[in-house]
Scaffold this motif. Structure first.
Motif, PDB file in Angstrom:
ATOM      1  N   ALA A 229       1.144  19.530 -13.655  1.00  0.00           N
ATOM      2  CA  ALA A 229       2.204  19.784 -14.098  1.00  0.00           C
ATOM      3  C   ALA A 229       3.457  19.654 -13.441  1.00  0.00           C
ATOM      4  N   ARG A 230       3.403  19.826 -11.850  1.00  0.00           N
ATOM      5  CA  ARG A 230       4.489  19.579 -11.170  1.00  0.00           C
ATOM      6  C   ARG A 230       4.983  18.097 -11.153  1.00  0.00           C
TER       7      ARG A 230
ATOM      8  N   PRO B 277       7.162  21.726  -3.009  1.00  0.00           N
ATOM      9  CA  PRO B 277       5.729  20.879  -2.741  1.00  0.00           C
ATOM     10  C   PRO B 277       5.357  20.873  -4.096  1.00  0.00           C
ATOM     11  N   MET B 278       4.543  19.757  -4.256  1.00  0.00           N
ATOM     12  CA  MET B 278       3.879  19.366  -5.556  1.00  0.00           C
ATOM     13  C   MET B 278       2.533  19.867  -5.663  1.00  0.00           C
ATOM     14  N   VAL B 279       2.121  20.180  -4.619  1.00  0.00           N
ATOM     15  CA  VAL B 279       0.518  20.804  -4.419  1.00  0.00           C
ATOM     16  C   VAL B 279       0.717  22.148  -4.447  1.00  0.00           C
ATOM     17  N   GLN B 280       0.317  22.939  -5.501  1.00  0.00           N
ATOM     18  CA  GLN B 280       0.494  24.481  -5.382  1.00  0.00           C
ATOM     19  C   GLN B 280      -0.322  25.353  -6.007  1.00  0.00           C
ATOM     20  N   PHE B 281      -0.455  26.470  -5.941  1.00  0.00           N
ATOM     21  CA  PHE B 281      -1.204  27.339  -7.163  1.00  0.00           C
ATOM     22  C   PHE B 281      -0.301  27.619  -8.227  1.00  0.00           C
ATOM     23  N   SER B 282      -0.571  28.206  -9.393  1.00  0.00           N
ATOM     24  CA  SER B 282       0.247  28.762 -10.331  1.00  0.00           C
ATOM     25  C   SER B 282       0.679  30.027  -9.661  1.00  0.00           C
ATOM     26  N   ALA B 283       2.068  30.481 -10.566  1.00  0.00           N
ATOM     27  CA  ALA B 283       2.383  31.880 -10.132  1.00  0.00           C
ATOM     28  C   ALA B 283       1.380  32.838 -10.278  1.00  0.00           C
ATOM     29  N   ALA B 284       0.699  33.026 -11.489  1.00  0.00           N
ATOM     30  CA  ALA B 284      -0.387  33.861 -11.543  1.00  0.00           C
ATOM     31  C   ALA B 284      -1.376  33.861 -10.559  1.00  0.00           C
TER      32      ALA B 284
END
Length: 396
Positions: free
Chosen positions: A275-276, A294-301
């Protein structure tokens, strides 16, 4: 892999090369060659007896720094395949990311930072960079492993840009790396994000340690599966596991729940990253470096859930009195050795004494720090015993 590579992937055929030019391998890409150099280096072998959470001799089944590194590398490679980027580069950075960790895990790092505070400080990421660019001595033509630009960039920037840290003397040395007699430097672009592959290695580290710390903590008896019932992420997964497998024992519930939690975190990272990338219109590796985040990340939840899990682990595991006792012992061992080596460099092994001789105090401290940081848990304990326990049977 080349036909499947996404536009944002690094390409070993377009690597910026090595500080010391070498002929290309006939059988491996440049990034695969980096991976092999890391696996064969001395610092990598030492990881087998360096602490993750539990000191290496405390039990055969707990993670060591080496088994943790291998789990990180496996997750990184899986994420890289799914995102269609260079899996060799992601795996290489993952395999290298903890080479600079001292004995006794974060307790050892904290103590070396305290000892080195007057002399430029200590950071395991900088130490990793020192290992692969200076301290490993395996080739006649250069110090270090002479890794590619992309691997070095990923090692030092996998957690994000570091230019803001250059006022720190230790980090300033990173900026000066590769400076020649004309003053020209091998610019690692410390003010940008690193490649997608490096970011993958960083988040694979988070996935690995959050899961194996749950596994090790239960095995060690620091907490039970029932204690995790109300913890977000792992609690619902434990409920689902018991629902699906009502007749299996607690050991199998633990293993299956950890497996499912790894899967849930990987799926979350993949969805958020895609998505990012789409939202940012990323169309090249340079777009990744120039992004605002950063492009590689966990969702906020997922980040919220992980915050609760980490708080639980911090309270029930990382600060458990049994772990605290080991941390206390580790700090004393390293502190006492550092003080002794600084005041009496003549007791250092010959190779290290030669390096320390004739140096000013700051450089001598860095030499002592390099020696201690390279120790395994077992070697540090044995060396401390030799230095501080009277042995009248010495052959003088």
């Amino acid at each position: 892999m080349a036909s499947e590579r996404e536009v944002w992937s690094e390409n070993p055929e377009h690597s910026r090369g090595r500080l010391f030019p070498e002929a290309a391998s006939r059988t491996r890409t440049a990034f695969a060659r980096d991976r092999d150099r890391i696996i064969h280096c001395t610092a990598f072998r030492r990881l087998k007896e360096k602490t993750q959470v539990f000191v290496a001799h405390e039990g055969d089944h707990y993670r060591t720094r080496l088994t943790h590194t291998l789990e990180v590398a496996q997750i990184a490679r899986s994420l890289a395949h799914a995102l269609r980027v260079d899996a060799d580069l992601a795996e290489t950075i993952a395999l290298a990311h903890d080479l600079g960790h001292p004995p006794f895990g974060h307790a050892g790092e904290d103590e070396l930072q305290r000892c080195m505070e007057p002399f430029g400080g200590f950071d395991h990421n900088i130490q990793t960079f020192r290992v692969v660019t200076r301290l490993e001595e395996r080739y006649p033509a250069f110090d270090g492993l002479n890794l590619t630009w992309e691997t070095l960039e990923g090692i030092i920037k996998h957690n994000g840009p570091v230019a803001h840290r250059l006022d720190d003397p230790a980090w300033r040395a990173i900026a000066d790396y590769g400076e020649d007699e004309t003053g020209t430097r091998w610019d690692l672009r410390l003010d940008t994000f690193a490649s997608l592959e490096a970011q993958i290695a960083a988040i694979a580290d988070d996935i690995a340690y959050n899961n194996h710390d749950v596994d090790d903590g239960v095995q060690a008896g620091l907490f039970t599966l029932s204690d995790l019932r109300d913890v977000p992420l792992i609690g619902p997964i434990l409920f689902e596991t018991r629902r699906d497998w009502p007749n299996v024992d607690e050991r199998m519930v633990r293993l299956e729940a950890v497996r499912r939690m790894i899967g849930a975190m990987i799926e979350d990272v993949l969805a958020e990253t895609r998505a990012r990338l789409e939202a940012a219109g990323v169309a090249s590796p340079e777009d990744v470096r120039g992004a605002q985040g950063p492009m590689v990340q966990f969702s906020a939840a997922m980040l919220c859930d992980l915050g609760h899990l980490r708080a639980f682990l911090f309270e029930r595991m990382y600060r458990h009195y049994r772990v605290n006792r080991t941390r206390s012992q580790a700090r004393r061992i390293l502190s006492e050795m550092f003080t002794l080596f600084m005041s009496e460099p003549g007791v250092l092994p010959t190779e290290w004494r030669v390096r320390a001789d004739g140096q000013d105090e700051a450089r001598r401290a860095r030499t002592v720090c390099d020696y201690i940081a390279g120790m395994t848990d077992r070697y540090a304990i044995e060396e401390h015993g030799k230095l501080f326990t009277l042995d009248l049977a010495l052959d003088l």
